[in-house]
Write an enzyme that holds these catalytic residues in place. Structure first.
Site: not given
Ligand SMILES: *Cc1c(COP(=O)(O)O)cnc(C)c1O
Length: 368
Positions: A35, A259
């Site tokens: 993702k 800044y």
């Molecule tokens: C993002 C996600 C994962 C992976 O999680 P990590 O902590 O990056 O391993 C697994 N399952 C679901 C449903 C997710 O949304």
């Protein structure tokens, strides 16, 4: 000449980390989670880095279609499922598995005829209280979904709130597993439980997890979900963000930097200006003291991170010059360490890599 800032993606490290996940959960099939543009690494690169995964899981339907167009033929899973009934035909057309976490999604599948069968993950809420059916409502949801003609395999799924800790004081993995077992009692189907934290703890939890599928994300990108360092788990960085010194200032006691003039030199010091700022994805809230590597030597950030630049202490760096190599995170500087100094997690830094940063591929230990 382009700006000297670039991110190098290490496909060999992605492959290595995937094989680490395999050895942690040797009996499970792996959804490599891709993702958010593969946590900032690029979807097409993830397809190659995770070619040996059993499937790719993500949130964005348009990216799922891109995986198919790019030639990925193994399973693809939408982790939040669909958002509208008009998405249903695309699931069938591109053979995309969907998560089903609420009654509205079941209705979408009931009302829109699937002209080709699809597989789904039915999600149970075992205490995370984000998505999913309560354990007590789960069997009814399962039966209703089972009755839809176009639904083929139904995999039982849940998500851990505290997988990075074995004994969380509020909600343990074991308690979530207990609720899950209760909810799925008597229902046929495979099981999908663990994110990275669960995968890394698989050995401690033993058979209790009974994972047919695991869903590692951040560990595949050389990050860890908890406080421990990726190296402790044998994981390798997959993204190295590098730049160069583009300017040098010699300060005397009382001079301030950047800044807000928040940093004040207490004596003579050399400050280097790095071509990287918050518009590149470097966290603006990173404080004085956040680690940076210049010419292979550790030093720290000084002053406020600005849009295109940041300033670092060059006093400990011998022969520092305009053109000196700077590592912001990755090979030689764990991303989790930078994240921790900046009050965030490695996930956020990877995902926030900005579109204007040049991305290239290269092996670790080389200059990209
Ligand atoms: C993002 C996600 C994962 C992976 O999680 P990590 O902590 O990056 O391993 C697994 N399952 C679901 C449903 C997710 O949304």
């Amino acid at each position: 000449m382009p700006r000297p800032l670039s991110a190098t993606i290490h496909l060999d490290s992605m492959q290595h980390n995937l094989s680490r996940a395999r050895s942690c959960a040797p009996h499970a099939k792996i959804w490599a989670v891709v993702k958010a543009n593969a946590y900032g690494h690029g979807l097409e690169r993830a397809m190659r880095g995770f070619a040996l995964a059993d499937g790719l899981a993500l949130i964005e339907l348009e990216y799922a279609v891109r995986l198919r167009e790019g030639g990925w033929i193994k399973p693809v899973l939408l982790l939040e499922g669909i958002f509208d009934a008009s998405d249903v035909p695309l699931l069938a057309e591109h053979n995309i598995n969907s998560t089903v976490h609420c009654i509205e999604q079941i209705k979408m599948l009931e009302y829109t005829q699937l002209y080709r069968p699809i597989d789904v993950h039915l999600k149970m809420n075992t205490g995370m209280n984000r998505l999913g059916f309560q354990p007590g409502d789960y069997a009814a949801a399962f039966k209703r979904l089972r009755a839809i003609p176009g639904i083929r395999n139904i995999t039982h799924m849940t998500h851990f709130a505290n997988a990075d800790e074995l004994e969380h004081p509020r909600l343990t993995i074991a308690e979530q597993v207990r609720r899950f077992q209760h909810g799925v009692q008597g229902l046929a189907g495979e099981r999908s439980l663990s994110n990275s934290g669960g995968v890394l703890h698989q050995a401690d939890l033993g058979d209790a997890l009974s994972n047919d599928w695991v869903r590692p994300g951040v560990m595949l990108y050389g990050g860890t979900p908890g406080g421990r360092s990726a190296l402790d788990y044998g994981l390798r960085p997959t993204m190295t963000l590098r730049s160069e010194i583009i300017g040098i200032q010699e300060l005397v006691a009382g001079d301030t930097v950047g800044y807000g003039s928040r940093f004040e030199a207490s004596g003579p010091m050399t400050v280097g200006v790095v071509a990287c700022g918050y518009a590149d994805g470097y966290p603006r809230h990173a404080p004085h003291g956040t680690p940076v590597v210049v010419d292979g030597v550790r030093t720290t950030l000084v002053g406020r991170v600005s849009m295109d630049m940041m300033t670092v202490d060059l006093t400990p760096i011998r022969n520092a010059r305009v053109g000196s190599k700077v590592t912001l995170w990755g090979d030689g500087l764990p991303i989790d360490e930078v994240a921790q100094a900046a009050g965030t997690i490695g996930y956020e830094l990877m995902c926030a890599l900005a579109g204007r940063v040049r991305v290239q591929e290269g092996r670790m230990g080389t200059d990209g």
